[in-house]
Design a protein around this motif. Structure first.
Motif, PDB file in Angstrom:
ATOM      1  N   MET A  27      36.553  47.593  36.447  1.00  0.00           N
ATOM      2  CA  MET A  27      36.911  48.814  37.157  1.00  0.00           C
ATOM      3  C   MET A  27      35.607  49.429  37.646  1.00  0.00           C
ATOM      4  N   SER A  28      35.579  49.754  38.921  1.00  0.00           N
ATOM      5  CA  SER A  28      34.383  50.315  39.537  1.00  0.00           C
ATOM      6  C   SER A  28      34.601  51.797  39.806  1.00  0.00           C
ATOM      7  N   LEU A  29      33.689  52.636  39.300  1.00  0.00           N
ATOM      8  CA  LEU A  29      33.814  54.084  39.425  1.00  0.00           C
ATOM      9  C   LEU A  29      32.720  54.647  40.317  1.00  0.00           C
ATOM     10  N   THR A  30      33.141  55.461  41.270  1.00  0.00           N
ATOM     11  CA  THR A  30      32.227  56.303  42.028  1.00  0.00           C
ATOM     12  C   THR A  30      32.630  57.731  41.712  1.00  0.00           C
ATOM     13  N   LEU A  38      27.040  60.932  40.216  1.00  0.00           N
ATOM     14  CA  LEU A  38      26.952  60.645  38.788  1.00  0.00           C
ATOM     15  C   LEU A  38      27.130  59.161  38.488  1.00  0.00           C
ATOM     16  N   TYR A  39      28.038  58.507  39.206  1.00  0.00           N
ATOM     17  CA  TYR A  39      28.268  57.066  39.085  1.00  0.00           C
ATOM     18  C   TYR A  39      28.455  56.526  40.502  1.00  0.00           C
ATOM     19  N   ASN A  40      27.787  55.422  40.807  1.00  0.00           N
ATOM     20  CA  ASN A  40      27.905  54.826  42.130  1.00  0.00           C
ATOM     21  C   ASN A  40      28.358  53.372  41.980  1.00  0.00           C
ATOM     22  N   ASN A  41      29.645  53.141  42.139  1.00  0.00           N
ATOM     23  CA  ASN A  41      30.234  51.803  41.971  1.00  0.00           C
ATOM     24  C   ASN A  41      29.859  51.191  40.625  1.00  0.00           C
ATOM     25  N   ALA A  42      29.875  52.017  39.595  1.00  0.00           N
ATOM     26  CA  ALA A  42      29.516  51.562  38.249  1.00  0.00           C
ATOM     27  C   ALA A  42      30.726  50.939  37.559  1.00  0.00           C
ATOM     28  N   SER A  43      30.495  49.871  36.844  1.00  0.00           N
ATOM     29  CA  SER A  43      31.543  49.226  36.073  1.00  0.00           C
ATOM     30  C   SER A  43      31.754  50.025  34.786  1.00  0.00           C
ATOM     31  N   VAL A  44      32.985  50.490  34.563  1.00  0.00           N
ATOM     32  CA  VAL A  44      33.315  51.274  33.369  1.00  0.00           C
ATOM     33  C   VAL A  44      34.611  50.762  32.762  1.00  0.00           C
ATOM     34  N   LYS A  45      34.850  51.130  31.490  1.00  0.00           N
ATOM     35  CA  LYS A  45      36.061  50.711  30.792  1.00  0.00           C
ATOM     36  C   LYS A  45      37.257  51.596  31.112  1.00  0.00           C
ATOM     37  N   GLN A  46      37.042  52.930  31.129  1.00  0.00           N
ATOM     38  CA  GLN A  46      38.143  53.871  31.250  1.00  0.00           C
ATOM     39  C   GLN A  46      37.616  55.207  31.735  1.00  0.00           C
ATOM     40  N   VAL A  47      38.490  55.951  32.429  1.00  0.00           N
ATOM     41  CA  VAL A  47      38.173  57.308  32.855  1.00  0.00           C
ATOM     42  C   VAL A  47      39.392  58.175  32.547  1.00  0.00           C
ATOM     43  N   ASP A  48      39.184  59.292  31.848  1.00  0.00           N
ATOM     44  CA  ASP A  48      40.253  60.256  31.578  1.00  0.00           C
ATOM     45  C   ASP A  48      40.023  61.465  32.473  1.00  0.00           C
ATOM     46  N   VAL A  49      41.072  61.888  33.189  1.00  0.00           N
ATOM     47  CA  VAL A  49      40.940  62.994  34.142  1.00  0.00           C
ATOM     48  C   VAL A  49      42.019  64.056  33.916  1.00  0.00           C
ATOM     49  N   PRO A  50      41.655  65.328  34.164  1.00  0.00           N
ATOM     50  CA  PRO A  50      42.654  66.398  34.129  1.00  0.00           C
ATOM     51  C   PRO A  50      43.199  66.598  35.546  1.00  0.00           C
ATOM     52  N   SER A  51      44.517  66.522  35.715  1.00  0.00           N
ATOM     53  CA  SER A  51      45.086  66.741  37.045  1.00  0.00           C
ATOM     54  C   SER A  51      46.219  67.749  36.951  1.00  0.00           C
ATOM     55  N   PHE A  52      46.620  68.261  38.106  1.00  0.00           N
ATOM     56  CA  PHE A  52      47.696  69.238  38.116  1.00  0.00           C
ATOM     57  C   PHE A  52      49.034  68.618  37.747  1.00  0.00           C
ATOM     58  N   SER A  53      49.144  67.295  37.817  1.00  0.00           N
ATOM     59  CA  SER A  53      50.380  66.635  37.391  1.00  0.00           C
ATOM     60  C   SER A  53      50.277  66.162  35.945  1.00  0.00           C
ATOM     61  N   GLY A  54      49.196  66.528  35.261  1.00  0.00           N
ATOM     62  CA  GLY A  54      48.988  66.174  33.859  1.00  0.00           C
ATOM     63  C   GLY A  54      47.719  65.359  33.689  1.00  0.00           C
ATOM     64  N   SER A  55      47.137  65.418  32.526  1.00  0.00           N
ATOM     65  CA  SER A  55      45.946  64.624  32.244  1.00  0.00           C
ATOM     66  C   SER A  55      46.359  63.176  32.025  1.00  0.00           C
ATOM     67  N   SER A  99      41.183  48.197  41.802  1.00  0.00           N
ATOM     68  CA  SER A  99      40.567  48.750  40.591  1.00  0.00           C
ATOM     69  C   SER A  99      39.277  49.505  40.877  1.00  0.00           C
ATOM     70  N   THR A 100      39.165  50.073  42.068  1.00  0.00           N
ATOM     71  CA  THR A 100      38.069  50.990  42.338  1.00  0.00           C
ATOM     72  C   THR A 100      38.609  52.403  42.225  1.00  0.00           C
ATOM     73  N   VAL A 101      37.772  53.291  41.709  1.00  0.00           N
ATOM     74  CA  VAL A 101      38.165  54.682  41.494  1.00  0.00           C
ATOM     75  C   VAL A 101      37.103  55.575  42.133  1.00  0.00           C
ATOM     76  N   GLN A 102      37.561  56.518  42.951  1.00  0.00           N
ATOM     77  CA  GLN A 102      36.667  57.505  43.521  1.00  0.00           C
ATOM     78  C   GLN A 102      37.061  58.867  42.978  1.00  0.00           C
ATOM     79  N   LEU A 103      36.117  59.516  42.349  1.00  0.00           N
ATOM     80  CA  LEU A 103      36.335  60.833  41.780  1.00  0.00           C
ATOM     81  C   LEU A 103      35.372  61.778  42.487  1.00  0.00           C
TER      82      LEU A 103
END
Length: 157
Positions: A27-30, A38-55, A99-103
């Motif tokens: 999984m690649s995180l930006t 903070l992260y530029n296409n970094a390979s990570v295991k997991q990301v937990d996020v707070p969203s208005f539809s639930g964390s 499996s890319t994630v942009q935050l």
């Protein structure tokens, strides 16, 4: 029975194709804010996020999603096992089929850099602004400030 076996074979073939396309192991995180990346296409295991539809937690091959971040803590679990926590005020998260994630956050600060007394003072100021707000716009701005301040205090505790 033959129909069931055919359906299972079809599902198995499609599942195998999805695993190859989506890359279950990676999984690649930006993760960026206006002032920093903070992260530029970094390979990570997991990301937990707070969203208005639930964390929610994001793992490799997560279903493609677009969500709006609410004030709170984003936790990034790196491949070496380290968990890094960041306070975000708002923003968006995009999870793609590959499996890319942009935050993208309006503000992002490492939780360790937060000051609880400053957060509590900001909350008190926001509550005071709400009490003295005379227009609907001023009330809405104060309510947003209160929401962010409460999340800041919670992140510090």
């Amino acid at each position: 029975m033959a129909l069931t076996r055919s359906a299972v074979r079809l599902f198995s073939n499609r599942f195998a194709q999805a695993c190859q396309v989506r890359g279950y192991a990676d999984m690649s995180l930006t993760f960026a804010a206006p002032s920093q990346v903070l992260y530029n296409n970094a390979s990570v295991k997991q990301v937990d996020v707070p969203s208005f539809s639930g964390s929610f937690g994001i793992l490799p091959a997560h279903v493609p999603t677009l969500a709006v971040l609410k004030p709170g803590v984003v936790t990034v679990y790196e491949n070496d096992g380290a968990a890094k926590k960041f306070f975000v005020s708002s923003g968006t998260v995009t999870i793609n089929e590959d499996s890319t994630v942009q935050l993208l956050a309006e503000e992002a600060v490492p939780v360790g850099d937060l000051d609880i007394s400053a957060a509590r003072e900001l909350l008190a100021q926001s509550q005071s602004q709400l009490a003295s707000a005379s227009s609907d716009v001023a009330k809405a701005e104060a309510e947003i400030s209160i929401e962010v301040s409460e999340a800041l205090v919670k992140a510090c505790e």
